[in-house]
Design a protein around this motif. Structure first.
Motif, PDB file in Angstrom:
ATOM      1  N   GLY A  78       0.802  -1.212   0.000  1.00 27.65           N
ATOM      2  CA  GLY A  78       0.000   0.000   0.000  1.00 27.65           C
ATOM      3  C   GLY A  78       0.836   1.264   0.000  1.00 27.65           C
ATOM      4  O   GLY A  78       2.067   1.215   0.126  1.00 27.65           O
ATOM      5  N   PRO A  79       0.165   2.423  -0.134  1.00 23.24           N
ATOM      6  CA  PRO A  79       0.891   3.703  -0.178  1.00 23.24           C
ATOM      7  C   PRO A  79       1.684   3.984   1.081  1.00 23.24           C
ATOM      8  O   PRO A  79       2.699   4.677   1.041  1.00 23.24           O
ATOM      9  CB  PRO A  79      -0.224   4.741  -0.386  1.00 23.24           C
ATOM     10  CG  PRO A  79      -1.486   4.047   0.036  1.00 23.24           C
ATOM     11  CD  PRO A  79      -1.287   2.609  -0.280  1.00 23.24           C
ATOM     12  N   GLU A  80       1.227   3.473   2.206  1.00 19.35           N
ATOM     13  CA  GLU A  80       1.962   3.614   3.464  1.00 19.35           C
ATOM     14  C   GLU A  80       2.683   2.307   3.810  1.00 19.35           C
ATOM     15  O   GLU A  80       2.985   2.051   4.974  1.00 19.35           O
ATOM     16  CB  GLU A  80       1.008   3.987   4.598  1.00 19.35           C
ATOM     17  CG  GLU A  80       0.402   5.367   4.465  1.00 19.35           C
ATOM     18  CD  GLU A  80       1.454   6.479   4.549  1.00 19.35           C
ATOM     19  OE1 GLU A  80       2.364   6.347   5.389  1.00 19.35           O
ATOM     20  OE2 GLU A  80       1.356   7.441   3.781  1.00 19.35           O
ATOM     21  N   GLY A  81       2.947   1.510   2.792  1.00 22.06           N
ATOM     22  CA  GLY A  81       3.554   0.209   2.997  1.00 22.06           C
ATOM     23  C   GLY A  81       4.985   0.296   3.472  1.00 22.06           C
ATOM     24  O   GLY A  81       5.633   1.348   3.391  1.00 22.06           O
ATOM     25  N   GLY A  82       5.461  -0.814   3.949  1.00 26.62           N
ATOM     26  CA  GLY A  82       6.834  -0.849   4.436  1.00 26.62           C
ATOM     27  C   GLY A  82       7.261  -2.256   4.769  1.00 26.62           C
ATOM     28  O   GLY A  82       6.549  -3.234   4.509  1.00 26.62           O
ATOM     29  N   SER A  83       8.421  -2.369   5.349  1.00 26.67           N
ATOM     30  CA  SER A  83       8.983  -3.660   5.724  1.00 26.67           C
ATOM     31  C   SER A  83       9.985  -3.421   6.832  1.00 26.67           C
ATOM     32  O   SER A  83      10.654  -2.379   6.860  1.00 26.67           O
ATOM     33  CB  SER A  83       9.665  -4.302   4.515  1.00 26.67           C
ATOM     34  OG  SER A  83      10.282  -5.529   4.858  1.00 26.67           O
ATOM     35  N   LEU A  84      10.063  -4.364   7.751  1.00 26.24           N
ATOM     36  CA  LEU A  84      11.073  -4.226   8.803  1.00 26.24           C
ATOM     37  C   LEU A  84      11.506  -5.588   9.311  1.00 26.24           C
ATOM     38  O   LEU A  84      10.768  -6.566   9.227  1.00 26.24           O
ATOM     39  CB  LEU A  84      10.585  -3.345   9.951  1.00 26.24           C
ATOM     40  CG  LEU A  84       9.464  -3.820  10.881  1.00 26.24           C
ATOM     41  CD1 LEU A  84       9.987  -4.716  12.002  1.00 26.24           C
ATOM     42  CD2 LEU A  84       8.764  -2.627  11.494  1.00 26.24           C
ATOM     43  N   MET A  85      12.710  -5.602   9.862  1.00 30.43           N
ATOM     44  CA  MET A  85      13.262  -6.773  10.515  1.00 30.43           C
ATOM     45  C   MET A  85      14.070  -6.296  11.703  1.00 30.43           C
ATOM     46  O   MET A  85      14.839  -5.340  11.604  1.00 30.43           O
ATOM     47  CB  MET A  85      14.166  -7.559   9.561  1.00 30.43           C
ATOM     48  CG  MET A  85      14.725  -8.879  10.128  1.00 30.43           C
ATOM     49  SD  MET A  85      16.045  -8.763  11.359  1.00 30.43           S
ATOM     50  CE  MET A  85      17.309  -7.897  10.445  1.00 30.43           C
ATOM     51  N   ALA A 104      16.505  -3.285  10.232  1.00 35.54           N
ATOM     52  CA  ALA A 104      16.305  -2.545   8.995  1.00 35.54           C
ATOM     53  C   ALA A 104      14.825  -2.201   8.884  1.00 35.54           C
ATOM     54  O   ALA A 104      13.967  -3.063   9.082  1.00 35.54           O
ATOM     55  CB  ALA A 104      16.757  -3.355   7.783  1.00 35.54           C
ATOM     56  N   VAL A 105      14.535  -0.945   8.597  1.00 37.50           N
ATOM     57  CA  VAL A 105      13.165  -0.473   8.418  1.00 37.50           C
ATOM     58  C   VAL A 105      13.072   0.196   7.052  1.00 37.50           C
ATOM     59  O   VAL A 105      13.870   1.094   6.748  1.00 37.50           O
ATOM     60  CB  VAL A 105      12.749   0.531   9.515  1.00 37.50           C
ATOM     61  CG1 VAL A 105      11.343   1.055   9.254  1.00 37.50           C
ATOM     62  CG2 VAL A 105      12.840  -0.095  10.893  1.00 37.50           C
ATOM     63  N   ILE A 106      12.126  -0.236   6.230  1.00 36.43           N
ATOM     64  CA  ILE A 106      11.845   0.413   4.944  1.00 36.43           C
ATOM     65  C   ILE A 106      10.509   1.123   5.075  1.00 36.43           C
ATOM     66  O   ILE A 106       9.492   0.499   5.385  1.00 36.43           O
ATOM     67  CB  ILE A 106      11.793  -0.601   3.781  1.00 36.43           C
ATOM     68  CG1 ILE A 106      13.058  -1.462   3.740  1.00 36.43           C
ATOM     69  CG2 ILE A 106      11.579   0.133   2.461  1.00 36.43           C
ATOM     70  CD1 ILE A 106      14.318  -0.709   3.434  1.00 36.43           C
ATOM     71  N   HIS A 107      10.509   2.438   4.862  1.00 32.93           N
ATOM     72  CA  HIS A 107       9.277   3.219   4.965  1.00 32.93           C
ATOM     73  C   HIS A 107       9.286   4.311   3.905  1.00 32.93           C
ATOM     74  O   HIS A 107      10.223   5.100   3.836  1.00 32.93           O
ATOM     75  CB  HIS A 107       9.150   3.842   6.355  1.00 32.93           C
ATOM     76  CG  HIS A 107       7.945   4.717   6.531  1.00 32.93           C
ATOM     77  ND1 HIS A 107       6.663   4.241   6.375  1.00 32.93           N
ATOM     78  CD2 HIS A 107       7.827   6.035   6.849  1.00 32.93           C
ATOM     79  CE1 HIS A 107       5.802   5.217   6.597  1.00 32.93           C
ATOM     80  NE2 HIS A 107       6.481   6.309   6.875  1.00 32.93           N
ATOM     81  N   ARG A 108       8.248   4.298   3.059  1.00 25.59           N
ATOM     82  CA  ARG A 108       8.128   5.259   1.967  1.00 25.59           C
ATOM     83  C   ARG A 108       9.388   5.286   1.102  1.00 25.59           C
ATOM     84  O   ARG A 108       9.853   6.337   0.678  1.00 25.59           O
ATOM     85  CB  ARG A 108       7.817   6.652   2.504  1.00 25.59           C
ATOM     86  CG  ARG A 108       6.426   6.763   3.121  1.00 25.59           C
ATOM     87  CD  ARG A 108       6.101   8.182   3.510  1.00 25.59           C
ATOM     88  NE  ARG A 108       4.716   8.307   3.920  1.00 25.59           N
ATOM     89  CZ  ARG A 108       4.175   9.455   4.341  1.00 25.59           C
ATOM     90  NH1 ARG A 108       4.905  10.556   4.393  1.00 25.59           N
ATOM     91  NH2 ARG A 108       2.907   9.491   4.711  1.00 25.59           N
TER      92      ARG A 108
END
Length: 206
Positions: A78-85, A104-108
């Motif tokens: 989604g538009p506010e999607g992301g991923s983290l570990m 690791a954080v992926i945001h926007r």
């Protein structure tokens, strides 16, 4: 039969200088923080469709899992999607040990790296979550519901340890920059794993 879209690796080795430690029990790696999925598999006669889902791939290399550790991962579209570990673990040294973290954080579309080798502090970690702070950034992880399954894990190269991992945990993630909440995400399909190295019901059982 499953197909993966292009992988999105982190910019640099998540282990940083930790990868050079001769006494590390386990070396962690991230191959993809998020990629598209297509296809399905059949499990016990039930077809599970992964098309439109988000994939994540990591690696572990070594002879043993850390005695005590916490690991969690999630990815959402989604538009506010992301991923983290996030991983927190005890690290043995020739003399003594310390508790370190990699995250690791992926945001926007931006990657944030929180790690002991970058000055991150572990303010709290327990079976219910963790709080990590690095400069202006703070990550709060709160386990809301879990449903762990037993898995075999290595001890000095032999799969003689039983750990419990949930791939359908409900976890709340909140990530701040100063007083600004960059995102809050509650994921009912998060991964969460905790071990304090103590035997007993619901704990590790060698």
């Amino acid at each position: 039969e499953l197909g993966y879209g292009p992988f999105t690796p982190v910019r640099k080795d998540i282990m940083g200088p930790f990868r050079l430690f001769a006494g590390m029990q386990c070396a962690h790696g991230i191959l993809s923080m998020g990629h598209s999925l297509e296809g399905s598999l059949v499990l016990n006669g039930e077809r599970l469709d992964f098309t439109g889902g988000t994939g994540y791939v990591e690696t572990d290399r070594g002879r043993s899992f850390p005695s005590a550790y916490l690991w969690t991962q999630c990815a959402w579209p989604g538009p506010e999607g992301g991923s983290l570990m996030l991983a927190v673990a005890g690290v043995p040294l020739p003399l003594g040990s310390f508790t370190g973290c990699i995250c690791a954080v992926i945001h926007r579309g931006r990657e944030y790296r929180l790690a002991t080798y970058r000055g991150a502090r572990i303010e709290a970690w327990s079976p219910s979550g963790a709080v990590i702070r690095q400069g202006r950034y703070r990550l709060d992880v709160e386990l809301l519901e879990e449903g762990g399954q037993s898995l075999r894990a290595p001890v000095e190269g032999s799969m003689e340890r039983t750990i419990h991992e949930s791939l359908r945990a409900k976890v709340r993630y909140r990530f701040w920059r100063g007083e600004t909440l960059l995102f809050q995400h509650v994921d009912p399909g998060a991964s969460f794993e905790y071990s304090d190295g103590v035997e007993g019901p619901g704990r590790d059982q060698p």
